[in-house]
Design an enzyme around this catalytic site. Structure first.
Site, PDB file in Angstrom:
ATOM      1  N   SER A  30      48.332  29.398  56.361  1.00  0.00           N
ATOM      2  CA  SER A  30      47.877  30.628  57.004  1.00  0.00           C
ATOM      3  C   SER A  30      48.779  30.945  58.177  1.00  0.00           C
ATOM      4  O   SER A  30      49.315  30.044  58.833  1.00  0.00           O
ATOM      5  CB  SER A  30      46.436  30.477  57.497  1.00  0.00           C
TER       6      SER A  30
ATOM      7  N   ASP B 217      33.963  39.099  63.377  1.00  0.00           N
ATOM      8  CA  ASP B 217      32.931  38.263  64.010  1.00  0.00           C
ATOM      9  C   ASP B 217      32.020  39.034  64.952  1.00  0.00           C
ATOM     10  O   ASP B 217      30.820  38.760  65.029  1.00  0.00           O
ATOM     11  CB  ASP B 217      33.588  37.120  64.787  1.00  0.00           C
TER      12      ASP B 217
ATOM     13  N   ASP C 233      40.700  31.432  51.900  1.00  0.00           N
ATOM     14  CA  ASP C 233      40.607  32.873  51.711  1.00  0.00           C
ATOM     15  C   ASP C 233      39.172  33.241  52.007  1.00  0.00           C
ATOM     16  O   ASP C 233      38.245  32.687  51.407  1.00  0.00           O
ATOM     17  CB  ASP C 233      41.003  33.306  50.294  1.00  0.00           C
TER      18      ASP C 233
END
Length: 208
Positions: free
Chosen positions: A23, A170, A84
């Site tokens: 990532s 979030d 993912d």
């Protein structure tokens, strides 16, 4: 959850040492490192190794995680872990789902992505605000062996967004049974209940 066809395979254990986190998202890398460091795993990001980001052509979270993990393992010669993940909004037919990062555009503007979700909800008559996060983890070795695990957390969407401690969506996601969004929550609390934590619990139990 082995990736080697339909014949049941013994789950392969992960030895202590270096593990590539496939990532370039530093928020995600930090979360994964925090979850792994107590297990003798030295996490190194794909970005730090200057590995390219593959095009995510899979149609599921698991498929995209496997694609990223396999490329990183192949290029680095080390075991590699890919995540993912995304937010699925029930009233939007599961969108943004696997396209969660793409909704933020090339500039990774998640404030704009959250606004897009809210706008689409406002444009959907009678839309509920239930949503869930999904996290698929794929662990790949250079010889092509893969293990995968999938976690989930359910909640509702708030507006306006609240908190600046998380990343991605979030700040608009309120987990069921909680009074703080992931964006307001202490990172240790989020790590205990998140979709990523759910998937990691499965991974740790299986391979560590």
């Amino acid at each position: 959850m082995s990736g080697e066809g339909d014949v049941p395979q013994a789950i392969r254990k992960l030895a202590p040492g270096k593990l590539v986190i496939a990532s370039h998202n530093q928020g995600k890398v930090r979360e994964i490192d925090a979850l792994l460091r107590d297990h003798g795993i030295e996490a190194v990001s794909a970005g730090a190794l200057d590995l390219p980001e593959p095009e995510e052509t899979g149609t599921t979270f698991v498929a995209n995680a496997e694609l990223k993990a396999m490329q990183a393992a192949d290029l680095s010669g080390l075991p590699s872990l890919a995540d993912d993940s995304g937010m699925c909004v029930d009233a939007l037919g599961g969108d943004p789902g696997i396209f969660s990062a793409r909704w933020a555009g090339a500039s990774k503007d998640f404030a704009a992505a959250m606004q897009l979700v809210e706008t689409k909800l406002q444009e959907t008559p009678g839309a509920g605000r239930t949503a869930h996060f999904v996290c698929a983890l794929a662990l790949a070795w250079p010889d092509g062996h893969i293990e995968w695990f999938e976690g989930r957390v359910d909640g509702t969407l708030v507006w306006p967004p609240r908190g600046d401690k998380g990343f991605g969506y979030d700040a608009m996601f309120l987990p069921d049974g909680e009074t703080e969004t992931f964006g307001e929550m202490d990172p240790a609390r989020k790590h205990a209940i998140s979709h990523r934590a759910d998937a990691f619990r499965q991974l740790v139990a299986a391979v560590l």
